[in-house]
Design an enzyme around this catalytic site. Structure first.
Site, PDB file in Angstrom:
ATOM      1  N   LEU A  39       0.022   7.682  -9.114  1.00  0.00           N
ATOM      2  CA  LEU A  39      -0.164   6.559  -8.186  1.00  0.00           C
ATOM      3  C   LEU A  39       0.407   5.260  -8.761  1.00  0.00           C
ATOM      4  O   LEU A  39       0.303   4.992  -9.952  1.00  0.00           O
ATOM      5  CB  LEU A  39      -1.654   6.372  -7.879  1.00  0.00           C
ATOM      6  CG  LEU A  39      -2.386   7.563  -7.252  1.00  0.00           C
ATOM      7  CD1 LEU A  39      -3.784   7.149  -6.783  1.00  0.00           C
ATOM      8  CD2 LEU A  39      -1.606   8.172  -6.093  1.00  0.00           C
ATOM      9  N   HIS A  40       0.994   4.465  -7.874  1.00  0.00           N
ATOM     10  CA  HIS A  40       1.543   3.155  -8.255  1.00  0.00           C
ATOM     11  C   HIS A  40       1.139   2.151  -7.176  1.00  0.00           C
ATOM     12  O   HIS A  40       0.350   2.489  -6.260  1.00  0.00           O
ATOM     13  CB  HIS A  40       3.061   3.239  -8.427  1.00  0.00           C
ATOM     14  CG  HIS A  40       3.766   3.885  -7.259  1.00  0.00           C
ATOM     15  ND1 HIS A  40       3.782   3.328  -5.996  1.00  0.00           N
ATOM     16  CD2 HIS A  40       4.444   5.060  -7.152  1.00  0.00           C
ATOM     17  CE1 HIS A  40       4.471   4.111  -5.187  1.00  0.00           C
ATOM     18  NE2 HIS A  40       4.877   5.174  -5.854  1.00  0.00           N
ATOM     19  N   HIS A  43       1.092   3.235  -3.531  1.00  0.00           N
ATOM     20  CA  HIS A  43      -0.086   4.013  -3.113  1.00  0.00           C
ATOM     21  C   HIS A  43      -1.301   3.101  -2.976  1.00  0.00           C
ATOM     22  O   HIS A  43      -2.118   3.259  -2.058  1.00  0.00           O
ATOM     23  CB  HIS A  43      -0.402   5.103  -4.151  1.00  0.00           C
ATOM     24  CG  HIS A  43       0.668   6.120  -4.323  1.00  0.00           C
ATOM     25  ND1 HIS A  43       1.441   6.212  -5.452  1.00  0.00           N
ATOM     26  CD2 HIS A  43       1.104   7.105  -3.495  1.00  0.00           C
ATOM     27  CE1 HIS A  43       2.297   7.217  -5.323  1.00  0.00           C
ATOM     28  NE2 HIS A  43       2.129   7.762  -4.151  1.00  0.00           N
ATOM     29  N   ASP A 156       9.353   6.491   2.506  1.00  0.00           N
ATOM     30  CA  ASP A 156       9.729   7.856   2.907  1.00  0.00           C
ATOM     31  C   ASP A 156       9.895   7.887   4.424  1.00  0.00           C
ATOM     32  O   ASP A 156       9.156   8.576   5.136  1.00  0.00           O
ATOM     33  CB  ASP A 156       8.639   8.836   2.450  1.00  0.00           C
ATOM     34  CG  ASP A 156       8.547   8.888   0.936  1.00  0.00           C
ATOM     35  OD1 ASP A 156       9.464   9.419   0.310  1.00  0.00           O
ATOM     36  OD2 ASP A 156       7.570   8.357   0.381  1.00  0.00           O
ATOM     37  N   VAL A 182       6.550  -1.033  -0.957  1.00  0.00           N
ATOM     38  CA  VAL A 182       6.201  -2.018  -2.002  1.00  0.00           C
ATOM     39  C   VAL A 182       7.315  -1.974  -3.048  1.00  0.00           C
ATOM     40  O   VAL A 182       7.771  -0.901  -3.440  1.00  0.00           O
ATOM     41  CB  VAL A 182       4.835  -1.683  -2.626  1.00  0.00           C
ATOM     42  CG1 VAL A 182       4.511  -2.651  -3.759  1.00  0.00           C
ATOM     43  CG2 VAL A 182       3.746  -1.741  -1.560  1.00  0.00           C
ATOM     44  N   SER A 191       8.360   4.040  -6.780  1.00  0.00           N
ATOM     45  CA  SER A 191       8.412   5.484  -6.605  1.00  0.00           C
ATOM     46  C   SER A 191       7.825   6.123  -7.854  1.00  0.00           C
ATOM     47  O   SER A 191       8.034   5.619  -8.970  1.00  0.00           O
ATOM     48  CB  SER A 191       9.878   5.921  -6.443  1.00  0.00           C
ATOM     49  OG  SER A 191      10.001   7.307  -6.695  1.00  0.00           O
ATOM     50  N   SER A 192       7.137   7.227  -7.666  1.00  0.00           N
ATOM     51  CA  SER A 192       6.604   7.932  -8.830  1.00  0.00           C
ATOM     52  C   SER A 192       7.738   8.407  -9.721  1.00  0.00           C
ATOM     53  O   SER A 192       7.557   8.625 -10.917  1.00  0.00           O
ATOM     54  CB  SER A 192       5.754   9.126  -8.387  1.00  0.00           C
ATOM     55  OG  SER A 192       4.718   8.677  -7.554  1.00  0.00           O
TER      56      SER A 192
HETATM   57  O1  PAF Z   1       4.820  11.303   0.180  1.00  0.00           O
HETATM   58  C1  PAF Z   1       4.280  12.123  -0.592  1.00  0.00           C
HETATM   59  O2  PAF Z   1       3.787  11.782  -1.668  1.00  0.00           O
HETATM   60  C2  PAF Z   1       4.211  13.588  -0.190  1.00  0.00           C
HETATM   61  O3  PAF Z   1       5.384  13.989   0.440  1.00  0.00           O
HETATM   62  C3  PAF Z   1       2.975  13.915   0.666  1.00  0.00           C
HETATM   63  C4  PAF Z   1       3.003  13.214   2.001  1.00  0.00           C
HETATM   64  C5  PAF Z   1       1.712  13.534  -0.093  1.00  0.00           C
HETATM   65  C6  PAF Z   1       2.915  15.426   0.940  1.00  0.00           C
HETATM   66  O4  PAF Z   1       2.851  16.158  -0.243  1.00  0.00           O
END
Ligand code: PAF
Length: 286
Positions: A39-40, A43, A156, A182, A191-192
């Site tokens: 998480l960043h 999220h 995304d 963000v 992005s992770s």
């Molecule tokens: O965006 C993401 O992190 C993933 O594609 C999701 C929506 C959690 C599905 O695994």
């Protein structure tokens, strides 16, 4: 089990029970924030948005194997579970759902959700089974948690289009809420996968947001032709040969079909490899 005071649920039955209890006994609306962990701040903004509009919030942490291709980064995808739980709690999650692969894909499972057409466009063109994996896991999570709202990031954008189509086609009840991308102060979209970038690559990765800014400037000057806008974005990459463009496209956000003339709401999206790391970014034109 609890970590940092937030209950961790591991089974679909537990998540469904939690959701129904919150709705039926406490009268809460349910917010769901699906994530793959690592998480960043992006999220965090989704969890805060869920907290602000829902009475009870579940954050899911599940690195979904079916959305990774055979030569992609499933095995090395960052897994930072304790830090994720701490952030989820800090931002207001009431519960964390962290199932095993076997829980969500029981042995012998052969059922997948395929959003035809959309799944082969943009990222789907270079990652053939990616959106099938995304649509399948998001369907499973929506069926398990029965949320009123589910929160996703605009970064995304193609994924959002697939999920919107899928929830509409399956008449799922959840409202899909999209939160703004963000960015770091210098413009890099969170992005992770940014964690994979060396300092040199991180500097090169700024080409994506820079290219999108060129597009926005042209649109502000009344350029509407997709050809000119995409060419301007490509020019930004010419200055950074170490970054390899996967695609740059101007599309209708709902269908992901190319448009010739940009209109308000058109999506300018791109993907590029910086070293071996594939990054995506986009802007919705105003
Ligand atoms: O965006 C993401 O992190 C993933 O594609 C999701 C929506 C959690 C599905 O695994």
């Amino acid at each position: 089990m609890e970590i940092f005071g937030t209950p961790i649920l591991h089974t679909v039955a537990e998540l469904r029970h939690w959701s129904r209890q919150k709705r039926n006994e406490n009268g809460h609306t349910i917010g769901l924030v699906p994530t793959m962990g690592a998480l960043h701040a992006g999220h965090a903004s989704l969890i805060r948005a869920a907290r602000a509009s829902c009475g009870a919030v579940a954050v899911t942490i599940f690195v979904n194997p079916t959305q990774f291709g055979p030569n992609e980064d499933f095995a090395r995808y960052p897994r930072t579970f304790d830090a994720d739980c701490a952030m989820a709690q800090r931002e207001g999650a009431d519960v964390i759902f962290a199932p095993s692969v076997e829980e969500l894909y029981p042995s012998g499972a052969t059922t997948f959700v395929e959003v035809e057409g959309l799944s082969n466009r943009l990222d789907g063109a270079s990652r053939p089974s990616h959106f099938r994996g995304v649509a399948t896991i998001v369907t499973k999570l929506l069926i398990a948690a029965e949320p009123d709202r589910a929160f996703f990031g605009q970064k995304d954008a193609a994924q959002v289009a697939v999920i919107r189509r899928m929830t509409a086609d399956l008449r799922l009840a959840a409202e899909i809420v999209v939160c703004p991308t963000v960015r770091d102060p210098d413009g890099l979209a969170m992005s992770s996968r940014n964690i994979y970038l060396s300092p040199t690559e991180r500097a090169q990765a700024l080409t994506l947001s820079r290219a999108l800014r060129h597009v926005e400037v042209l649109v502000a000057q009344n350029e509407r032709r997709a050809e000119a806008l995409v060419a301007a974005a490509r020019n930004a990459f010419a200055a950074e040969p170490a970054v390899r463009v996967d695609y740059i496209a101007l599309v209708d956000w709902a269908t992901l079909e190319p448009v010739e003339i940009a209109v308000p709401g058109s999506l300018c999206a791109m993907a590029a490899y910086v070293g071996s790391t594939r990054l995506i970014d986009n802007v919705i034109l105003s």
